[in-house]
Design a protein around this motif. Structure first.
Motif, PDB file in Angstrom:
ATOM      1  N   THR A  83      36.558  89.296  43.490  1.00  0.00           N
ATOM      2  CA  THR A  83      36.044  90.604  42.851  1.00  0.00           C
ATOM      3  C   THR A  83      35.293  90.469  41.624  1.00  0.00           C
ATOM      4  O   THR A  83      35.039  89.139  41.380  1.00  0.00           O
ATOM      5  CB  THR A  83      37.158  91.664  42.708  1.00  0.00           C
ATOM      6  OG1 THR A  83      36.461  92.866  42.375  1.00  0.00           O
ATOM      7  CG2 THR A  83      37.697  91.247  41.506  1.00  0.00           C
ATOM      8  N   THR A  84      34.821  91.459  41.114  1.00  0.00           N
ATOM      9  CA  THR A  84      33.718  91.346  39.985  1.00  0.00           C
ATOM     10  C   THR A  84      34.223  90.362  38.888  1.00  0.00           C
ATOM     11  O   THR A  84      35.489  91.107  38.310  1.00  0.00           O
ATOM     12  CB  THR A  84      33.235  92.587  39.666  1.00  0.00           C
ATOM     13  OG1 THR A  84      32.675  93.343  40.844  1.00  0.00           O
ATOM     14  CG2 THR A  84      32.231  92.187  38.630  1.00  0.00           C
ATOM     15  N   ALA A  85      33.872  89.427  38.292  1.00  0.00           N
ATOM     16  CA  ALA A  85      34.342  88.779  37.375  1.00  0.00           C
ATOM     17  C   ALA A  85      33.774  89.498  35.984  1.00  0.00           C
ATOM     18  O   ALA A  85      32.864  90.149  35.904  1.00  0.00           O
ATOM     19  CB  ALA A  85      33.990  87.245  37.300  1.00  0.00           C
ATOM     20  N   LEU A  86      34.781  89.237  34.865  1.00  0.00           N
ATOM     21  CA  LEU A  86      34.359  89.924  33.603  1.00  0.00           C
ATOM     22  C   LEU A  86      33.128  89.624  33.090  1.00  0.00           C
ATOM     23  O   LEU A  86      32.456  90.247  32.590  1.00  0.00           O
ATOM     24  CB  LEU A  86      35.744  89.678  32.571  1.00  0.00           C
ATOM     25  CG  LEU A  86      35.502  90.088  31.289  1.00  0.00           C
ATOM     26  CD1 LEU A  86      35.268  91.619  31.040  1.00  0.00           C
ATOM     27  CD2 LEU A  86      36.588  89.765  30.358  1.00  0.00           C
ATOM     28  N   ALA A  87      32.941  88.193  33.259  1.00  0.00           N
ATOM     29  CA  ALA A  87      31.565  87.897  32.737  1.00  0.00           C
ATOM     30  C   ALA A  87      30.354  88.129  33.213  1.00  0.00           C
ATOM     31  O   ALA A  87      29.215  88.166  32.766  1.00  0.00           O
ATOM     32  CB  ALA A  87      31.659  85.911  32.762  1.00  0.00           C
ATOM     33  N   ILE A  88      30.605  88.224  34.710  1.00  0.00           N
ATOM     34  CA  ILE A  88      29.403  88.640  35.557  1.00  0.00           C
ATOM     35  C   ILE A  88      28.917  90.143  35.293  1.00  0.00           C
ATOM     36  O   ILE A  88      27.734  90.611  34.912  1.00  0.00           O
ATOM     37  CB  ILE A  88      29.820  88.591  36.976  1.00  0.00           C
ATOM     38  CG1 ILE A  88      30.101  87.001  37.664  1.00  0.00           C
ATOM     39  CG2 ILE A  88      28.438  89.092  37.868  1.00  0.00           C
ATOM     40  CD1 ILE A  88      29.095  86.120  37.058  1.00  0.00           C
ATOM     41  N   ALA A  89      29.965  90.803  35.074  1.00  0.00           N
ATOM     42  CA  ALA A  89      29.745  92.427  34.767  1.00  0.00           C
ATOM     43  C   ALA A  89      29.235  92.161  33.291  1.00  0.00           C
ATOM     44  O   ALA A  89      28.133  93.102  33.009  1.00  0.00           O
ATOM     45  CB  ALA A  89      30.856  93.076  34.536  1.00  0.00           C
ATOM     46  N   ALA A  90      29.474  91.701  32.382  1.00  0.00           N
ATOM     47  CA  ALA A  90      28.996  91.447  31.063  1.00  0.00           C
ATOM     48  C   ALA A  90      27.699  91.103  30.871  1.00  0.00           C
ATOM     49  O   ALA A  90      26.762  91.804  30.131  1.00  0.00           O
ATOM     50  CB  ALA A  90      30.027  90.564  30.122  1.00  0.00           C
ATOM     51  N   GLN A  91      27.277  89.995  31.754  1.00  0.00           N
ATOM     52  CA  GLN A  91      25.948  89.843  31.520  1.00  0.00           C
ATOM     53  C   GLN A  91      24.934  90.589  32.398  1.00  0.00           C
ATOM     54  O   GLN A  91      23.949  90.874  31.772  1.00  0.00           O
ATOM     55  CB  GLN A  91      25.762  88.286  32.249  1.00  0.00           C
ATOM     56  CG  GLN A  91      25.928  88.338  33.870  1.00  0.00           C
ATOM     57  CD  GLN A  91      26.060  86.809  34.465  1.00  0.00           C
ATOM     58  OE1 GLN A  91      26.305  85.903  33.920  1.00  0.00           O
ATOM     59  NE2 GLN A  91      25.550  86.881  35.577  1.00  0.00           N
ATOM     60  N   ASP A  92      25.544  91.284  33.552  1.00  0.00           N
ATOM     61  CA  ASP A  92      24.620  92.445  33.763  1.00  0.00           C
ATOM     62  C   ASP A  92      24.228  93.526  32.804  1.00  0.00           C
ATOM     63  O   ASP A  92      23.205  94.354  32.764  1.00  0.00           O
ATOM     64  CB  ASP A  92      25.289  92.950  35.326  1.00  0.00           C
ATOM     65  CG  ASP A  92      25.104  92.049  36.289  1.00  0.00           C
ATOM     66  OD1 ASP A  92      24.323  91.011  36.185  1.00  0.00           O
ATOM     67  OD2 ASP A  92      25.924  92.099  37.359  1.00  0.00           O
TER      68      ASP A  92
END
Length: 366
Positions: free
Chosen positions: A53-62
């Motif tokens: 699912t959505t990773a914490l780091a991916i959401a943070a960079q977006d």
């Protein structure tokens, strides 16, 4: 590591390439700075992928990439630092698995190396991130909302009264024309150090009936207009026009592609203030501008507009300048003289007639 390719002649000549989930990805940009910012955001979660699912780091960079459009560069850098520090504390994990315990552990560790005020701002940053995630249905609730922020003491900013400000301006005038112009812009217009450095001749309007200063690049990204004080107008009339900016100090970035306004102007001025025995900084003159307005009973909303505050809670800090009126009001107690009436009831209502005392009072209606 993401790489940036340059393709001259294309509508979007800069392309960022990176690998994610064992697949090659790319994204094109018109400007190099946008490609560099996106590449830096990718590095934030370079080691976190393949979670289902959505990773914490991916959401943070977006989230950070979206903030680059609406926030200043310094604010984005702070968001990047806070999220990187939080990712170091939590490690690689899914966004929906972050709990209140993770945030509290990060907060407690931050308290050992930061001030309570900084930790409080970092938690507010994390709350903003999770609110963004909830709005995009990446998670159901914010684990940072239930985390208590540390208490801190909000100090009253140092400021000078009108007499002290005039004395400082006279010393600055005797020192140099540049020092006087910096001092008068901060104390008579309330400009921040960065706003003074970025002030250009195109922002000065002498032609209108009431001369004004247009502050275009501000901390909140909301431009404002400030009426020009006569002392500022006189100082600008004597200041030579040698370029687009009032102060021509420019330094190149490390890659020699961008120009940055130097902070040497602020550092030199603060060193001069310290040498003259003043216990304030250049930003303290901005506080003096707001405090003197408050001392003159200027409405809070007008002070907020002149200072460029986005919240009235910040502007209310300047109301300490009215303490002198409070002192004068309290000092009058015991000095008010007048005829004492025999008809006045004694303290506690002992002399009130019984019939009058039992008389029911009508309740006020809304």
């Amino acid at each position: 590591m993401p790489s940036i390719d340059h393709r001259p002649g294309n509508p979007k000549p800069y392309r960022v390439r990176w690998r994610e989930n064992r697949k090659q990805h790319s994204r094109a940009f018109r400007k190099k700075k946008d490609a560099v910012h996106f590449s830096a955001a990718l590095e934030l979660g370079q080691e976190v992928f393949e979670t289902g699912t959505t990773a914490l780091a991916i959401a943070a960079q977006d989230w950070i990439f979206e903030k680059e459009v609406t926030c200043s560069k310094k604010t984005v850098e702070r968001y990047h630092w806070v999220m990187k520090d939080f990712l170091i504390s939590t490690g690689a994990m899914r966004l929906d698995l972050v709990t209140v315990a993770h945030v509290e552990t990060w907060r407690n560790h931050s308290m050992t190396k930061m001030t309570p005020y900084t930790v409080r701002n970092n938690i507010k940053c994390l709350r903003s991130f999770f609110s963004w995630c909830i709005a995009r249905k990446l998670c159901k609730e914010s684990p940072a909302k239930a985390v208590a922020t540390p208490a801190f003491k909000r100090t009253i900013p140092e400021w000078l009264d009108d007499h002290q400000t005039n004395d400082l301006l006279e010393k600055a005038r005797a020192c140099s024309a540049e020092r006087y112009l910096v001092a008068v812009l901060a104390s008579r217009a309330g400009l921040r150090a960065s706003e003074i450095t970025l002030l250009g001749w195109a922002d000065i309007d002498f032609e209108s009936a009431a001369p004004i200063i247009k502050v275009r690049k501000t901390k909140s990204k909301y431009p404002r207009i400030i009426p020009m004080h006569p002392q500022i107008k006189a100082a600008l009339m004597d200041w030579p026009q040698g370029g687009a900016f009032l102060f021509g100090r420019i330094r190149k970035s490390k890659d020699m592609t961008h120009d940055h306004r130097s902070e040497q102007l602020r550092k030199t001025f603060c060193a001069w203030l310290k040498a003259e025995g003043y216990l304030i900084t250049l930003h303290g003159l901005r506080h003096s501008f707001g405090s003197q307005l408050a001392a003159g009973n200027t409405p809070v909303n007008v002070i907020a507009e002149l200072l460029g505050h986005s919240s009235l809670e910040v502007t209310r800090l300047y109301l300490h300048a009215r303490d002198r009126q409070k002192v004068a009001a309290v000092a009058q107690l015991g000095q008010i003289q007048g005829p004492v009436s025999d008809d006045l009831p004694a303290p506690g209502g002992q002399d009130v007639p019984k019939a009058e005392a039992k008389k029911p009072q009508k309740r006020a209606t809304l």
